[in-house]
Design an enzyme around this catalytic site. Structure first.
Site, PDB file in Angstrom:
ATOM      1  N   ASN A   9      13.884  13.660  15.141  1.00 38.07           N
ATOM      2  CA  ASN A   9      13.024  14.809  15.445  1.00 38.07           C
ATOM      3  C   ASN A   9      13.725  15.645  16.512  1.00 38.07           C
ATOM      4  O   ASN A   9      13.787  15.242  17.671  1.00 38.07           O
ATOM      5  CB  ASN A   9      11.675  14.276  15.956  1.00 38.07           C
ATOM      6  CG  ASN A   9      10.778  15.380  16.486  1.00 38.07           C
ATOM      7  OD1 ASN A   9      11.018  16.565  16.266  1.00 38.07           O
ATOM      8  ND2 ASN A   9       9.722  14.974  17.190  1.00 38.07           N
ATOM      9  N   LYS A  11      12.847  18.431  17.686  1.00 35.90           N
ATOM     10  CA  LYS A  11      11.905  19.203  18.528  1.00 35.90           C
ATOM     11  C   LYS A  11      12.395  20.654  18.640  1.00 35.90           C
ATOM     12  O   LYS A  11      12.967  21.170  17.694  1.00 35.90           O
ATOM     13  CB  LYS A  11      11.709  18.522  19.882  1.00 35.90           C
ATOM     14  CG  LYS A  11      11.347  17.040  19.718  1.00 35.90           C
ATOM     15  CD  LYS A  11      10.898  16.371  20.974  1.00 35.90           C
ATOM     16  CE  LYS A  11      10.568  14.909  20.675  1.00 35.90           C
ATOM     17  NZ  LYS A  11       9.986  14.185  21.798  1.00 35.90           N
ATOM     18  N   HIS A  89       2.214  14.846  15.840  1.00 34.55           N
ATOM     19  CA  HIS A  89       3.076  14.390  16.941  1.00 34.55           C
ATOM     20  C   HIS A  89       2.322  14.597  18.261  1.00 34.55           C
ATOM     21  O   HIS A  89       1.582  15.565  18.412  1.00 34.55           O
ATOM     22  CB  HIS A  89       4.396  15.170  16.945  1.00 34.55           C
ATOM     23  CG  HIS A  89       5.376  14.599  17.922  1.00 34.55           C
ATOM     24  ND1 HIS A  89       5.302  14.866  19.266  1.00 34.55           N
ATOM     25  CD2 HIS A  89       6.415  13.738  17.766  1.00 34.55           C
ATOM     26  CE1 HIS A  89       6.262  14.204  19.894  1.00 34.55           C
ATOM     27  NE2 HIS A  89       6.952  13.509  18.998  1.00 34.55           N
ATOM     28  N   GLU A  91       3.134  15.724  21.004  1.00 33.49           N
ATOM     29  CA  GLU A  91       3.332  17.033  21.659  1.00 33.49           C
ATOM     30  C   GLU A  91       2.479  18.115  20.997  1.00 33.49           C
ATOM     31  O   GLU A  91       2.052  19.061  21.654  1.00 33.49           O
ATOM     32  CB  GLU A  91       4.837  17.377  21.649  1.00 33.49           C
ATOM     33  CG  GLU A  91       5.590  16.511  22.664  1.00 33.49           C
ATOM     34  CD  GLU A  91       7.034  16.202  22.318  1.00 33.49           C
ATOM     35  OE1 GLU A  91       7.622  16.899  21.478  1.00 33.49           O
ATOM     36  OE2 GLU A  91       7.569  15.227  22.885  1.00 33.49           O
ATOM     37  N   GLU A 159       3.954   5.957  18.171  1.00 29.01           N
ATOM     38  CA  GLU A 159       4.711   6.454  19.321  1.00 29.01           C
ATOM     39  C   GLU A 159       3.817   6.445  20.559  1.00 29.01           C
ATOM     40  O   GLU A 159       2.999   7.366  20.738  1.00 29.01           O
ATOM     41  CB  GLU A 159       5.179   7.887  19.071  1.00 29.01           C
ATOM     42  CG  GLU A 159       6.077   8.039  17.864  1.00 29.01           C
ATOM     43  CD  GLU A 159       6.894   9.313  17.958  1.00 29.01           C
ATOM     44  OE1 GLU A 159       8.112   9.202  18.052  1.00 29.01           O
ATOM     45  OE2 GLU A 159       6.311  10.413  17.970  1.00 29.01           O
ATOM     46  N   GLY A 165      10.387  10.279  25.441  1.00 28.35           N
ATOM     47  CA  GLY A 165      11.242  11.062  26.340  1.00 28.35           C
ATOM     48  C   GLY A 165      11.293  10.545  27.762  1.00 28.35           C
ATOM     49  O   GLY A 165      11.773  11.229  28.656  1.00 28.35           O
ATOM     50  N   SER A 203      11.746   6.713  23.037  1.00 28.77           N
ATOM     51  CA  SER A 203      12.935   6.263  23.780  1.00 28.77           C
ATOM     52  C   SER A 203      13.778   5.238  23.027  1.00 28.77           C
ATOM     53  O   SER A 203      14.353   4.327  23.634  1.00 28.77           O
ATOM     54  CB  SER A 203      12.533   5.728  25.166  1.00 28.77           C
ATOM     55  OG  SER A 203      11.959   6.762  25.950  1.00 28.77           O
ATOM     56  N   GLY A 224      13.739  11.022  19.015  1.00 31.22           N
ATOM     57  CA  GLY A 224      13.824  12.383  19.541  1.00 31.22           C
ATOM     58  C   GLY A 224      15.201  12.642  20.128  1.00 31.22           C
ATOM     59  O   GLY A 224      16.164  12.949  19.424  1.00 31.22           O
TER      60      GLY A 224
END
Ligand code: PGA
Length: 243
Positions: A9, A11, A89, A91, A159, A165, A203, A224
């Site tokens: 991903n 992003k 997701h 985010e 996740e 992250g 991560s 990510g």
């Protein structure tokens, strides 16, 4: 056993020059024994037409078309060359207030466009520390997965929000507990739950991938930061091939 999936991903990262990373990845994994999915920003999807990897969007609108300035529909993603789309997701849930009902509607829009939905779920740090992880997961699974989900059109990505992250990763026991729980919850609703892929995300790196892929019911990863460079994503793909 479900076919394993390594998903990247990107992003809101990447311009045309970064597509060279896909070429580098192809040199190493063009013939991989696992499925490889790249979700670049929507602007790059049509530029990925020569890659052997599956391509996905990072979000889609619930409608096929209409007066929704700035949005992209699942049909448009498919037309641009995507075969997958991420839905829900964290985010998106945080930045855009997406509820489970919206995530379910977006996932249904993905099915209607012939896309595979990668439906993302996961608890916050407060929920983890408050001991409510499994009930949060239950609520998200019940609310975010459409009734029409099958092992062919749906991938689940677990996740933990606090692991995305941050460099923090749950213990292998914690990952195993949640993945086994997700499998059981899916089995209550879907006949082909054993074949539905459940990815871990948060991560994942070359240094921890092999351990994570050794956990039962982990069928791959949603990656990510470490998916942006071929040199970082490649060891993760190799670990999955060897799992
Ligand atoms: P990360 O992101 O690998 O950078 O933690 C994972 C994700 O958000 O899908």
């Amino acid at each position: 056993m479900p076919r394993k999936l390594a998903a990247g991903n990107w992003k809101m990262n990447g311009q045309r020059a970064n597509l060279v990373e896909l070429q580098k990845l192809e040199d190493k994994h063009g013939d991989a024994g696992v499925d490889i999915l790249i979700c670049p920003p929507a602007t790059l999807i049509s530029g990925c037409e020569d890659t052997p990897f599956d391509i996905g969007g990072q979000d889609c609108h619930v409608n096929q078309s209409g007066a929704h300035t700035g949005d992209v529909s699942a049909d448009m993603l498919a037309d641009a060359g995507a075969s997958y789309v991420l839905t829900g997701h964290s985010e998106r849930r945080t930045d855009h207030g997406e509820t489970d009902a919206i995530v379910a509607a977006k996932s249904q829009a993905a099915y209607d466009a012939g896309l595979i939905a990668v439906i993302c779920i996961g608890e916050t740090l407060a929920e983890r520390e408050g001991g409510t992880t499994l009930s949060v997961i239950d609520t998200q699974l019940a609310g975010s997965i459409p009734a029409a989900a099958t092992a062919e059109n749906t991938v689940i990505a677990y996740e933990p929000v606090w692991a995305i992250g941050t460099g923090k990763v749950p213990t292998l026991d914690q990952i195993g507990e949640v993945h086994a729980h997700i499998r059981k919850q899916l089995a209550d609703r879907f006949d082909d739950a054993d074949e539905m892929r459940i990815l871990y995300g948060g991560s994942v790196k070359g240094s921890n991938a092999a351990d994570i892929f050794g956990v039962p019911h982990v069928d791959g990863a949603l990656v990510g930061g470490a998916s942006l460079k071929a040199d970082d994503f490649s060891p993760i793909i190799s670990a999955l091939e060897q799992a």
